[in-house]
Design an enzyme around this catalytic site. Structure first.
Site, PDB file in Angstrom:
ATOM      1  N   ARG A 177     -22.644  -0.667  56.619  1.00 51.93           N
ATOM      2  CA  ARG A 177     -21.605  -0.015  57.433  1.00 51.93           C
ATOM      3  C   ARG A 177     -22.002   1.399  57.830  1.00 51.93           C
ATOM      4  O   ARG A 177     -21.145   2.280  57.947  1.00 51.93           O
ATOM      5  CB  ARG A 177     -20.257   0.029  56.704  1.00 51.93           C
ATOM      6  CG  ARG A 177     -19.597  -1.324  56.481  1.00 51.93           C
ATOM      7  CD  ARG A 177     -18.126  -1.132  56.104  1.00 51.93           C
ATOM      8  NE  ARG A 177     -17.602  -2.305  55.440  1.00 51.93           N
ATOM      9  CZ  ARG A 177     -16.917  -2.289  54.298  1.00 51.93           C
ATOM     10  NH1 ARG A 177     -16.697  -1.145  53.669  1.00 51.93           N
ATOM     11  NH2 ARG A 177     -16.459  -3.392  53.768  1.00 51.93           N
ATOM     12  N   ARG A 183     -16.500   3.995  60.918  1.00 50.67           N
ATOM     13  CA  ARG A 183     -15.374   4.916  61.121  1.00 50.67           C
ATOM     14  C   ARG A 183     -15.549   6.279  60.478  1.00 50.67           C
ATOM     15  O   ARG A 183     -14.825   7.212  60.821  1.00 50.67           O
ATOM     16  CB  ARG A 183     -14.095   4.260  60.594  1.00 50.67           C
ATOM     17  CG  ARG A 183     -13.591   3.116  61.454  1.00 50.67           C
ATOM     18  CD  ARG A 183     -12.378   2.457  60.840  1.00 50.67           C
ATOM     19  NE  ARG A 183     -12.732   1.682  59.661  1.00 50.67           N
ATOM     20  CZ  ARG A 183     -11.846   1.155  58.825  1.00 50.67           C
ATOM     21  NH1 ARG A 183     -10.547   1.356  59.033  1.00 50.67           N
ATOM     22  NH2 ARG A 183     -12.249   0.439  57.789  1.00 50.67           N
ATOM     23  N   ARG A 235     -15.178   4.041  69.881  1.00 51.07           N
ATOM     24  CA  ARG A 235     -14.166   3.015  69.580  1.00 51.07           C
ATOM     25  C   ARG A 235     -12.911   3.230  70.416  1.00 51.07           C
ATOM     26  O   ARG A 235     -12.320   2.275  70.943  1.00 51.07           O
ATOM     27  CB  ARG A 235     -13.857   3.062  68.083  1.00 51.07           C
ATOM     28  CG  ARG A 235     -12.612   2.334  67.619  1.00 51.07           C
ATOM     29  CD  ARG A 235     -12.768   0.829  67.730  1.00 51.07           C
ATOM     30  NE  ARG A 235     -11.607   0.174  67.157  1.00 51.07           N
ATOM     31  CZ  ARG A 235     -10.422   0.086  67.740  1.00 51.07           C
ATOM     32  NH1 ARG A 235     -10.241   0.628  68.938  1.00 51.07           N
ATOM     33  NH2 ARG A 235      -9.423  -0.542  67.160  1.00 51.07           N
ATOM     34  N   ASP A 249     -19.953  -7.719  63.855  1.00 48.69           N
ATOM     35  CA  ASP A 249     -19.054  -8.105  62.775  1.00 48.69           C
ATOM     36  C   ASP A 249     -19.420  -9.513  62.327  1.00 48.69           C
ATOM     37  O   ASP A 249     -19.872 -10.331  63.141  1.00 48.69           O
ATOM     38  CB  ASP A 249     -17.590  -8.077  63.236  1.00 48.69           C
ATOM     39  CG  ASP A 249     -16.625  -8.167  62.064  1.00 48.69           C
ATOM     40  OD1 ASP A 249     -16.354  -7.123  61.438  1.00 48.69           O
ATOM     41  OD2 ASP A 249     -16.155  -9.291  61.767  1.00 48.69           O
ATOM     42  N   TYR A 301     -12.606 -16.792  55.227  1.00 51.44           N
ATOM     43  CA  TYR A 301     -11.732 -16.169  56.220  1.00 51.44           C
ATOM     44  C   TYR A 301     -11.048 -17.230  57.087  1.00 51.44           C
ATOM     45  O   TYR A 301      -9.848 -17.124  57.398  1.00 51.44           O
ATOM     46  CB  TYR A 301     -12.537 -15.228  57.112  1.00 51.44           C
ATOM     47  CG  TYR A 301     -12.834 -13.881  56.499  1.00 51.44           C
ATOM     48  CD1 TYR A 301     -11.831 -12.933  56.332  1.00 51.44           C
ATOM     49  CD2 TYR A 301     -14.118 -13.537  56.102  1.00 51.44           C
ATOM     50  CE1 TYR A 301     -12.090 -11.693  55.788  1.00 51.44           C
ATOM     51  CE2 TYR A 301     -14.397 -12.299  55.552  1.00 51.44           C
ATOM     52  CZ  TYR A 301     -13.375 -11.382  55.395  1.00 51.44           C
ATOM     53  OH  TYR A 301     -13.642 -10.150  54.846  1.00 51.44           O
TER      54      TYR A 301
END
Length: 352
Positions: free
Chosen positions: A27, A31, A40, A77, A154
């Site tokens: 990552r 963010r 973003r 992702d 998921y």
């Protein structure tokens, strides 16, 4: 395959001597970087950012430019494959990923298409090619995918889960249905990673985020066995070279010996695995990646430096160590702490 100017990461993956320990962060494009947040906002939403090769290229390069890491990892992702299978993926604020149409029955599994990386997922290899061009051979590019078990979790649960009750019920009550799903996902992931390799990815990582929630027999059957299929199915590059393959099972420290038998080149370790014990168990068969506690990056630079030194000591002098965190960078980590972390790895490892 053309070697990048800085090839320390690739050399470490192959357990070759290096002048210092290469480092990248899971990552690392995310963010915690204000420049990422600006892109973003421009994209409008997370999936639109992932699906724009131009913006994905921009954010992939941000940590290379700012932190000086030894490898870039494609910004994308793990859930791009379920999204391309028409399961209604969205990212809800405060909830994480949500699958609007979970896969719960044999009919659901049978209706799933295997997405074509040259069609529904074309934006991913396009981004790989764009990143390679923009990197201009500075550092290698890592491609990635989620493991079949993680993607299935998921898709069956409908998002994140604390109990994994729905998919584990399926595993115990209707194992044939779950295996049919895993079969499709293994094929999709193999095609997807091969498309990234053909577009220019110089290493690939399989993220097995939820393998650690399984019992040992279930891990071998439902997670590791399908990752083995993927490793076996990966293509060489156009000039016949095999790119390094990294397996990372969060919570998978109990199965390192079996992971090392898959033919993967590197095993990622989470922060709950002792590196010295891991090296003792797998010897020189594979390189090791990791594994500092991601929470250390909340601490100040001097404490970060001490933890980097401690981690280097734990891995020891044997070739084949890629420094990383034991999981991804948290969104509220100060960027300056990530910069201090990378600088400490380079400085302290070069002095050994």
């Amino acid at each position: 395959m053309t070697r990048p100017d800085n090839d320390t990461f690739l050399r470490a993956c192959r357990r070759e001597p290096v002048p210092y320990t290469p480092v990248w962060l899971m990552r690392q494009a995310g963010r915690y970087l204000p420049e990422y947040r600006r892109v973003r906002e421009r994209a409008g939403d997370f999936l639109s950012l992932c699906r724009s090769p131009e913006m994905a290229t921009e954010v992939t390069l941000q940590p290379v430019d700012r932190l000086g890491v030894d490898a870039a990892i494609l910004f994308s992702d793990i859930l791009t494959i379920p999204a391309a299978m028409n399961r209604g993926l969205r990212f809800a604020t405060g909830e994480g990923p949500v699958i609007d149409h979970p896969v719960r029955t044999a009919a659901d599994v049978d209706a799933l298409p295997v997405p074509d990386p040259g069609a529904e997922l074309r934006y991913v290899p396009d981004a790989v090619a764009a990143v390679r061009k923009a990197l201009n051979n500075r550092v290698p590019l890592i491609g990635f995918a989620g493991s079949p078990w993680t993607l299935a979790t998921y898709m069956v649960e409908g998002g994140s889960s604390k109990t994994y009750g729905i998919i584990k019920r399926l595993a115990y009550d209707e194992p044939s249905v779950l295996h049919r799903l895993l079969d499709k996902l293994a094929l999709a992931v193999t095609d997807y990673l091969n498309a990234q390799i053909e577009a220019g990815a110089q290493a690939v990582q399989i993220f097995d985020t939820w393998g650690g929630v399984l019992t040992p027999p279930a891990y071998r059957e439902l997670s590791l066995g399908y990752m083995q299929r993927i490793v076996n199915g990966l293509h060489t590059t156009a000039d016949g070279e095999r790119v390094p393959v990294i397996l990372f099972t969060k919570g998978g420290g109990a199965w390192l010996e079996e992971m090392a038998e898959t033919g993967a080149d590197v095993l990622g370790l989470d922060w709950q695995t002792d590196p010295a014990e891991a090296r003792r168990r797998v010897g020189s068969r594979v390189a090791l990646q990791g594994n500092m506690d991601p929470a250390v990056l909340y601490a100040g630079p001097e404490r970060i430096r001490r933890e980097v030194a401690r981690t280097l000591d734990a891995f020891g002098p044997a070739p084949g160590h890629v420094f990383n965190l034991g999981h991804g960078v948290s969104p509220d980590v100060p960027p300056e702490h990530a910069e201090a972390f990378v600088a400490a790895v380079h400085e302290l490892s070069a002095a050994r």
